[in-house]
Each structure stands twice: as structure tokens, then as C-alpha cells.
Design a protein around this motif. Structure first.
Motif, short mmCIF file in Angstrom:
data_model
loop_
_atom_site.label_atom_id
_atom_site.label_comp_id
_atom_site.label_asym_id
_atom_site.label_seq_id
_atom_site.Cartn_x
_atom_site.Cartn_y
_atom_site.Cartn_z
N GLY A 127 15.62 -16.10 -51.63
CA GLY A 127 14.22 -17.03 -51.97
C GLY A 127 14.38 -17.95 -53.32
O GLY A 127 13.59 -18.69 -52.84
N ASN A 128 15.47 -18.51 -53.10
CA ASN A 128 15.93 -19.06 -54.21
C ASN A 128 16.40 -20.49 -53.82
O ASN A 128 17.02 -21.37 -54.93
N LEU A 129 16.84 -20.37 -52.86
CA LEU A 129 17.42 -21.21 -52.23
C LEU A 129 16.59 -22.23 -50.40
O LEU A 129 16.59 -20.75 -49.58
N THR A 130 16.42 -23.15 -50.14
CA THR A 130 15.88 -23.55 -48.84
C THR A 130 17.19 -23.45 -48.49
O THR A 130 18.54 -23.81 -48.25
N PHE A 131 16.82 -23.80 -47.07
CA PHE A 131 18.01 -23.77 -45.88
C PHE A 131 18.38 -25.33 -45.71
O PHE A 131 19.62 -25.23 -45.72
N ASP A 132 17.72 -26.54 -45.79
CA ASP A 132 18.28 -27.39 -45.91
C ASP A 132 19.25 -28.06 -47.12
O ASP A 132 20.43 -27.68 -47.12
N ALA A 133 19.01 -27.02 -48.29
CA ALA A 133 20.34 -26.92 -50.04
C ALA A 133 21.47 -26.24 -49.56
O ALA A 133 22.37 -26.71 -50.03
N ALA A 134 20.91 -25.18 -48.45
CA ALA A 134 21.91 -23.86 -48.11
C ALA A 134 23.02 -24.90 -47.26
O ALA A 134 23.93 -24.64 -47.13
N TRP A 135 22.41 -25.54 -46.27
CA TRP A 135 22.89 -26.09 -45.19
C TRP A 135 23.98 -27.44 -45.92
O TRP A 135 24.97 -27.41 -45.16
N ARG A 136 23.42 -28.15 -46.72
CA ARG A 136 24.61 -28.90 -47.02
C ARG A 136 24.93 -28.75 -48.01
O ARG A 136 26.48 -28.86 -47.77
N ALA A 137 24.92 -27.64 -48.43
CA ALA A 137 26.44 -26.85 -49.32
C ALA A 137 27.50 -26.59 -48.97
O ALA A 137 28.97 -26.69 -49.00
N MET A 141 12.19 -31.18 -31.03
CA MET A 141 12.97 -30.38 -31.76
C MET A 141 13.00 -29.92 -32.85
O MET A 141 13.34 -31.57 -34.07
N THR A 142 12.80 -28.84 -34.54
CA THR A 142 12.91 -29.56 -35.37
C THR A 142 14.62 -29.84 -36.23
O THR A 142 15.51 -29.28 -34.52
N THR A 143 14.82 -29.69 -37.26
CA THR A 143 15.99 -30.39 -37.87
C THR A 143 17.29 -29.16 -37.48
O THR A 143 18.42 -29.18 -37.58
N THR A 144 16.20 -27.48 -38.06
CA THR A 144 17.23 -26.74 -37.71
C THR A 144 17.66 -26.27 -36.69
O THR A 144 18.68 -25.27 -37.03
N VAL A 145 17.02 -26.08 -35.48
CA VAL A 145 16.85 -26.04 -34.38
C VAL A 145 18.51 -26.90 -34.39
O VAL A 145 19.51 -26.43 -34.10
N LEU A 146 18.24 -28.17 -34.33
CA LEU A 146 19.58 -29.17 -33.83
C LEU A 146 20.69 -28.94 -35.12
O LEU A 146 21.64 -28.93 -34.06
N ARG A 147 20.12 -28.64 -36.63
CA ARG A 147 21.76 -28.11 -36.87
C ARG A 147 22.13 -27.13 -36.29
O ARG A 147 23.48 -26.70 -36.23
N TRP A 148 21.77 -25.66 -35.69
CA TRP A 148 22.07 -24.63 -35.42
C TRP A 148 22.67 -24.57 -33.98
O TRP A 148 23.74 -24.62 -33.88
N LEU A 149 21.86 -25.76 -33.00
CA LEU A 149 22.87 -26.15 -31.71
C LEU A 149 24.57 -26.83 -32.02
O LEU A 149 25.06 -26.98 -31.65
#
Length: 59
Positions: free
Chosen positions: A27-37, A1-9
Motif C-alpha cells: 500500500g505504499n506505492l500507487t499503481f501509477d507510480a509502479a507502472w512508470r517504474a 475507459m480508464t487509464t488503468t484498463v487501457l494500460r492493461w490492454l
């Protein structure tokens, strides 16, 4: 299971907010950085988690 899927769950509200940030950045921001913000915006007590994510890895 990827980190993205785990975060969504485990944190769908934070993930939804992060997804909107990524879409708005065009496209200037990654999902990881956006998730932390988004996480810090929704839960200010987790600012240490955001800072930890921006520390370069040790060799």
C-alpha cells in the motif's frame, strides 16, 4: 475507459510487473507510480516518460 484498463490492454507485461510492485509495497506505492517504474525497468529508453509523470502540474 480508464487509464488503468487501457494500460492493461496495451502493455500487459508492464501492468503485471506494476501490479506485483504494488502488492509488494503493502500500500505504499500507487499503481501509477509502479507502472512508470516497471515501464522504465522493462524499457530503459522511456525514462523521460517516468520523469514527466513526476512533474507537478502547472497552474
Amino acid at each position: 475507459m480508464t487509464t488503468t484498463v487501457l494500460r492493461w490492454l496495451l502493455a500487459p507485461r508492464t501492468s503485471w510487473t506494476a501490479w506485483k510492485l504494488v502488492r509488494g509495497s503493502k500500500g505504499n506505492l500507487t499503481f501509477d507510480a509502479a507502472w512508470r517504474a516497471a515501464r522504465v525497468h522493462l524499457r530503459p529508453d522511456e525514462v523521460l516518460y517516468q520523469r514527466y509523470g513526476h512533474i507537478p502540474p502547472r497552474d
